[in-house]
Design an enzyme around this catalytic site. Structure first.
Site, PDB file in Angstrom:
ATOM      1  N   CYS A  83      24.671  33.110  38.615  1.00 28.99           N
ATOM      2  CA  CYS A  83      25.146  32.512  37.190  1.00 28.99           C
ATOM      3  C   CYS A  83      26.622  32.830  36.992  1.00 28.99           C
ATOM      4  CB  CYS A  83      24.161  32.436  36.133  1.00 28.99           C
ATOM      5  SG  CYS A  83      24.173  34.229  35.715  1.00 28.99           S
ATOM      6  N   ASP A  90      30.387  40.336  36.369  1.00 24.31           N
ATOM      7  CA  ASP A  90      30.296  41.839  35.989  1.00 24.31           C
ATOM      8  C   ASP A  90      30.041  42.660  37.240  1.00 24.31           C
ATOM      9  OD1 ASP A  90      30.920  42.426  33.216  1.00 24.31           O
ATOM     10  OD2 ASP A  90      29.243  41.309  32.654  1.00 24.31           O
ATOM     11  N   GLU A  94      23.814  42.372  37.578  1.00 28.17           N
ATOM     12  CA  GLU A  94      25.249  42.832  37.146  1.00 28.17           C
ATOM     13  C   GLU A  94      25.739  44.197  37.349  1.00 28.17           C
ATOM     14  OE1 GLU A  94      26.461  40.176  33.268  1.00 28.17           O
ATOM     15  OE2 GLU A  94      24.398  41.094  33.087  1.00 28.17           O
ATOM     16  N   HIS A 129      40.225  32.014  27.698  1.00 28.02           N
ATOM     17  CA  HIS A 129      39.667  30.759  27.068  1.00 28.02           C
ATOM     18  C   HIS A 129      40.334  29.614  27.741  1.00 28.02           C
ATOM     19  CE1 HIS A 129      37.725  32.712  23.276  1.00 28.02           C
ATOM     20  NE2 HIS A 129      36.819  32.678  24.583  1.00 28.02           N
TER      21      HIS A 129
END
Ligand code: PEP
Ligand code: MG
Length: 825
Positions: A753, A706, A682, A445
Site C-alpha cells: 500500500c 516508511d 513498514e 501535498h
C-alpha cells in the site's frame, strides 16, 4: 593554519562549480568555491569584508576578507548582458560590511526569465594562497556555513620583482560588455604562462593581469581606454596577448551550455524525483509566482475586523465545496488551519494595533510557518506549504483578486520552483500534460494532488531545471523522474507512441469496470485503492477499485484539539464503506505521532520523532484512543466488511495486543463475524520477522514509504536526500522478498500500500516477488489494472529475482524500464 568560514550569501541550492553552465566557472578559471542556485531575492555578505568593487552591470561583486582572501560573487550566468536591470545594489565599493549584511537585491523572476541561468558562483579568487573546502550541500539559507578557506602555509602574496625594460601600450576595450568575469578569466589565462608582470591601468586604478578579480575592480566598460604595462623577458608578447583579447569586438556568445553532471542519469535528460507517475510530451511553460501587495495600515479596527471575518467565511465556504472533490483530505487539513482560533486571534490582535486585515493575516501565517520551519523536521515544515497556500486564498478574498490565472495552452509541461496545493488543484489536466519542479518533495501535498488528478509530476530537479528555456520541447518521464529537454524528433515520436499505447490499454481496463484483475497468465492480483476521505472512496469506486487497501484514518484526527468521538468515527467509516458498496475496506489504525502531530495527544517533544512514539506505539500508550477507534470500526455494517490494519509494527507483541483488544470488544459487543487483523510491514524488523507475524495476522501489507526510509536511514520528507529515497533500492527489494517468503510459509496474503504499488517500474517486480494485492491512489487504479493485465507472473518472477542482485536503485530502474517496454511491446 589560519582559516575562516564563508557563509551562504543566498538562500538556494548548493551546486558544485563543475555543474555551473559556464566553462569559466566550471573549469575554475576564476578560482575555487561553490555556487548557489537562488531561491531568495537578496544577496548577503558571506563574511565580514570590504567591498572591493561592484561591476557596472551590478551582477558581480568583489570582496576582500580579513585574512586577505578575495571573493567574487557572480549573480547568474551571462547576466552582464542585462545591464543591471532588476538588480539593486544596497552597498557601494569601499564599504565595510558585516557577515549577513544585505549587498544586492534582485528580481529573481526577471533574472530567471532573462538570464542564461541564475546559478550564482561564490569564488575565492586566489588559489595560490588559499585553499577551499566545501561544507554545504542541498538547500541552504543565508548565513549557513558554505565553505572554509584556509591559508596555504608558506605562501606569499607579492610576486618577485620582474627584471627588464618596462613596456607600455594603450588599448581600447572593444569587448561587448567590458571586462567582466569571462574576459577577466581569459586575460589571466593569457598571461599565466609568461614571465612578464602585466598590469592594466584605468585612471588611478591598477590591476595585475594575473588577477581576474583585480581586473573586475577596474570597472573597464566597453570603450574604456586602458594603459597596459608589462615588464619581463616576454613583455612584448604579453602586451600583444592582452591587447588582442581587449580588442575582441565579436558579439559575445552565450556561455557554453554544459549539462550538469549531477543531473545526468541513465538515459538522456535531467534527473529529478518521481512524484506522480506517468509520461508526458509537451512544451515548457514557466510559472512565476507573484507576491500579493498588501497595505500595512488598516482603515479602522472595526472595518478591518469585518473584512477579515468576511474573507474567512468566504474562503471557508469555497473550501467546503472543494473538499468534496479530489484531494479533499488536503483541503480539509487546510480548512482546519483556516478555523484555528489561535491564528485568527493573533490576526485580530494585529488589526487592533492598526494593521490592515491582509497585513495582519499574512504576518501571522508567516510567523507560524517560520515556527514550523524551526522544528527542523522536514515533514512538519512541509505544512508551511499549506499555510502559504491559505495565505494566498485569504489575501485574494480580502483584496478581491482572482486566483492567479492558471490558463495554459494544451500540451503544457509546467515548470516552477515549487507549486502550492491550490495551484495544482486549479490545473486543468486536459491541458497541463505534466509538471516538473526545481524543489518540492515526492510526499508533499502538491504531489499527492497531482497524482490524484492523474498529472505526471517529477520534483527536486534542483538548479539544473532552470536552464530549460520557455517553449522548449520536453518529454517528461515521471515514472523515472526524468526530463528530456529538446530531444530529437524520433525520441518525441517514440514517447508519443508510448503514451498512445498506454491510453489504449487503460481504455480497455476501464471498460472492464471492477471485474477482478489478473495477469496475462492468469494470476489473480487485487487492485485496491488508498483512501483518505469519503470523496476519495467515491472516486475509487468510479475508477473500478476492488476495495480499499489503506484507509488513512489520520484525516479524522489531525488538526483537532480533542480526539473524534466513537460516533463521529463510526459515521465516517460507514460513509466510506457505503461508497465502496460490498467491497472490502482495510482501515488502518491511527498513525499519528512523530511527523503527524495531533495536539491533544500531548506527546513530549522528541529528539528523533521518526524513531519515537508513532503508529501503534501511540495507540498502545493510549488505550482509550485505541478502544474508541476499534469500537467505531466494529460498528460498521455489514460486520466483517472492515478489516483492521496495524501501523508501524516492530514486534509480534504489538500485533498480539491489538488482536486481544479486538477479541475483547467483539465479545463485549456480541459480534459473531470474525474480524481480520493485519499488519503493515513498514519497519525492517517486521519484514525480517514476517514469518512470525504472518502466523497470526490475517494479511500483511507493505508500507514501502516508511519501509524505504527506515531501511535506507533517509528521511522520506527531506529534500536533501529525496533523490536517494527510492523503494527500488535493492535493500528494500530484499526486505519485500523476505516479507513475501515469510508470508507464503503460512499462506498469508501480502499487499503493498506504499507508493511503490503505483510505480509502473515497480509493479512487475512486486508481482514477481509474490505480492497478491496492490493498493494505489484512485487515479492510478485504471493504469495499474491495465499494466497488470499485460504482465506474465512467471516472467515477472524470473525478472524480480535478478533485480535483488542489482547494486543500485538506478540499475533496477533502468532494467525495469527495459522489461516493462518489452512486456508492453
Ligand atoms: C507507507 O509507509 O508506505 C504507508 C503507506 O503509510 P504512510 O505513507 O501513510 O506513512
Ligand atoms: Mg507509513
Amino acid at each position: 593554519m589560519e582559516a575562516f568560514t564563508v557563509m551562504a550569501p543566498l538562500a538556494g541550492w548548493v551546486t558544485a562549480l563543475t555543474d555551473v553552465p559556464d566553462a569559466v566557472f566550471a573549469q575554475r578559471l576564476l578560482g575555487d568555491g561553490l555556487a548557489i542556485d537562488p531561491t531568495g531575492d537578496t544577496l548577503h555578505a558571506p563574511c565580514d569584508a570590504t567591498i572591493v568593487s561592484i561591476h557596472a552591470g551590478r551582477h558581480a561583486i568583489a570582496l576582500r576578507t580579513g585574512i586577505g582572501a578575495e571573493l567574487l560573487i557572480h549573480l547568474g550566468i551571462d547576466t552582464v548582458a542585462l545591464g543591471g536591470a532588476g538588480i539593486t545594489p544596497l552597498v557601494a565599493a569601499g564599504a565595510s560590511v558585516r557577515s549577513g549584511n544585505p549587498l544586492l537585491r534582485f528580481d529573481l523572476d526577471a533574472l530567471v526569465q532573462q538570464a542564461r541561468a541564475v546559478v550564482t558562483p561564490i569564488i575565492m579568487t586566489d588559489p595560490e594562497r588559499f585553499v577551499v573546502t566545501p561544507i554545504a550541500q542541498g538547500l541552504v539559507q543565508p548565513g549557513d556555513p558554505l565553505f572554509r578557506i584556509m591559508v596555504i602555509e608558506g605562501t606569499q602574496r607579492d610576486a618577485p620583482a620582474a627584471e627588464g625594460a618596462l613596456m607600455r601600450r594603450t588599448a581600447r576595450v572593444a569587448l561587448d560588455h567590458g571586462i567582466h568575469a569571462r574576459p577577466a578569466a581569459r586575460l589571466a589565462a593569457a598571461v599565466r604562462g609568461l614571465s612578464a608582470q602585466v598590469t592594466l591601468i584605468h585612471g588611478q586604478r591598477r590591476a595585475a593581469a594575473s588577477s581576474p578579480i583585480a581586473m573586475l575592480s577596474l570597472g573597464a566598460a566597453h570603450g574604456t581606454e586602458l594603459m597596459i604595462e608589462a615588464q619581463g623577458a616576454d613583455a612584448a608578447a604579453a602586451l600583444d596577448a592582452v591587447a588582442r583579447i581587449l580588442a575582441d569586438d565579436r558579439p559575445e556568445a552565450p556561455a557554453a551550455v554544459r549539462t550538469p553532471t549531477v543531473a545526468v542519469a541513465e538515459g538522456p535528460g535531467l534527473r529529478g524525483v518521481a512524484a506522480a507517475p506517468g509520461l508526458a510530451v509537451g512544451r515548457a511553460v514557466w510559472l512565476r509566482s507573484q507576491e500579493i501587495v498588501v497595505p500595512e495600515t488598516g482603515a479602522s479596527v472595526a472595518a478591518e475586523t469585518m473584512l477579515l471575518n468576511d474573507a474567512l467565511t468566504r474562503v471557508g465556504a469555497d473550501m467546503t465545496a472543494a473538499a468534496a472533490g479530489i484531494g479533499g483530505d488536503v483541503i480539509a487539513a487546510q480548512q482546519a488551519l483556516l478555523d484555528d482560533p489561535a491564528l485568527i486571534d493573533a490576526a485580530r490582535a494585529q488589526i487592533a494595533d492598526g494593521r490592515s486585515a491582509a497585513f495582519a493575516y499574512r504576518s501571522v501565517l508567516r510567523a507560524q510557518a517560520a515556527t514550523l520551519a524551526e522544528t527542523g523536521d522536514a515533514r512538519i515544515a512541509e505544512r508551511g506549504e499549506d499555510l502559504r497556500d491559505l495565505e494566498g486564498r485569504v489575501l485574494r478574498a480580502l483584496l478581491g483578486e482572482e486566483a492567479a490565472g492558471l490558463a495554459f495552452a494544451p500540451g503544457t509541461i509546467l515548470l516552477a520552483h515549487e507549486l502550492l496545493p491550490s495551484q495544482v488543484a486549479a490545473l486543468d489536466p486536459a491541458v497541463v500534460a505534466g509538471i516538473a519542479l526545481v524543489a518540492g518533495g515526492p510526499t508533499s501535498h502538491a504531489s499527492i494532488l497531482a497524482a490524484g488528478l492523474g498529472v505526471p509530476m517529477a520534483v527536486a530537479f534542483g538548479p539544473a531545471l532552470t536552464t530549460v528555456a520557455e517553449g522548449a520541447n520536453l518529454v517528461l518521464d515521471a515514472d523515472r523522474g526524468m526530463l528530456d529537454v529538446d530531444p530529437p524528433m524520433e525520441r518525441m515520436a517514440a514517447a508519443t507512441t508510448r503514451i498512445a499505447a498506454r491510453q489504449a490499454t487503460e481504455a480497455a481496463a476501464r471498460a472492464q469496470g471492477d471485474a477482478p484483475c489478473h495477469t496475462a497468465d492468469g494470476t489473480r492480483i487485487e487492485i485496491f485503492a488508498n483512501l483518505g476521505s469519503i470523496a476519495d472512496a467515491r472516486a475509487a469506486a468510479d475508477e473500478g477499485a476492488e476495495g480499499c487497501g489503506l484507509l488513512r484514518t489520520e484525516f479524522l484526527f489531525l488538526e483537532r484539539t480533542e480526539p473524534p468521538s466513537t460516533e463521529q468515527q463510526a459515521a465516517d467509516y460507514q460513509g466510506i464503506a457505503d461508497a465502496l458498496g460490498d467491497k472490502p475496506l482495510i482501515v488502518r489504525l491511527l498513525d499519528v505521532g512523530g511527523d503527524k502531530p495531533a495536539p491533544y495527544l500531548a506527546i513530549a517533544p522528541e529528539e528523533n520523532p521518526a524513531l519515537g512514539l508513532r503508529g501503534i506505539r501511540v495507540a498502545l500508550a493510549r488505550p482509550d484512543i485505541l478502544d474508541a477507534q476499534l469500537r467505531a470500526i466494529l460498528a460498521v455494517k455489514p460486520a466483517g466488511q472492515c478489516r483492521i490494519m496495524v501501523p508501524m509494527v516492530a514486534s509480534v507483541a504489538e500485533l498480539d495486543a491489538v488482536i486481544a483488544a479486538v477479541e475483547r470488544l467483539r465479545d463485549e459487543l456480541g459480534i459473531a463475524t470474525p474480524v481480520a487483523v493485519g499488519v503493515m510491514v513498514e519497519t525492517p524488523a517486521a519484514a525480517m520477522t514476517a514469518d512470525l507475524l504472518a502466523e497470526r495476522a490475517a494479511f500483511l501489507s507493505i508500507g514501502t514509504n516508511d519501509l524505504t526510509q527506515y531501511t535506507l536511514a533517509m528521511d522520506r520528507g527531506n529534500a536533501a536526500v529525496a533523490a536517494g529515497v527510492d523503494g527500488l533500492h535493492p535493500a528494500v527489494l530484499r526486505l519485500i522478498a523476505a516479507t513475501c517468503d515469510g508470508a507464503r510459509r503460512h499462506g498469508t496474503p501480502v499487499g503493498v500500500c506504499g507508493g511503490l504499488a503505483a510505480d509502473p517500474l515497480a509493479v512487475p517486480i512486486l508481482i514477481g516477488l509474490g505480492v497478491d494485492e496492490l493498493s494505489v491512489p484512485p487515479a492510478r487504479i485504471v493504469a495499474t489494472k491495465a499494466q497488470v493485465a499485460t504482465l506474465s507472473q512467471r516472467a515477472c518472477a524470473a525478472f524480480a529475482r535478478t533485480m535483488l542482485a542489482c547494486e543500485t536503485a538506478a540499475a533496477v530502474r533502468t532494467a525495469a524500464a527495459a522489461f516493462v517496454q518489452g512486456e508492453l511491446a
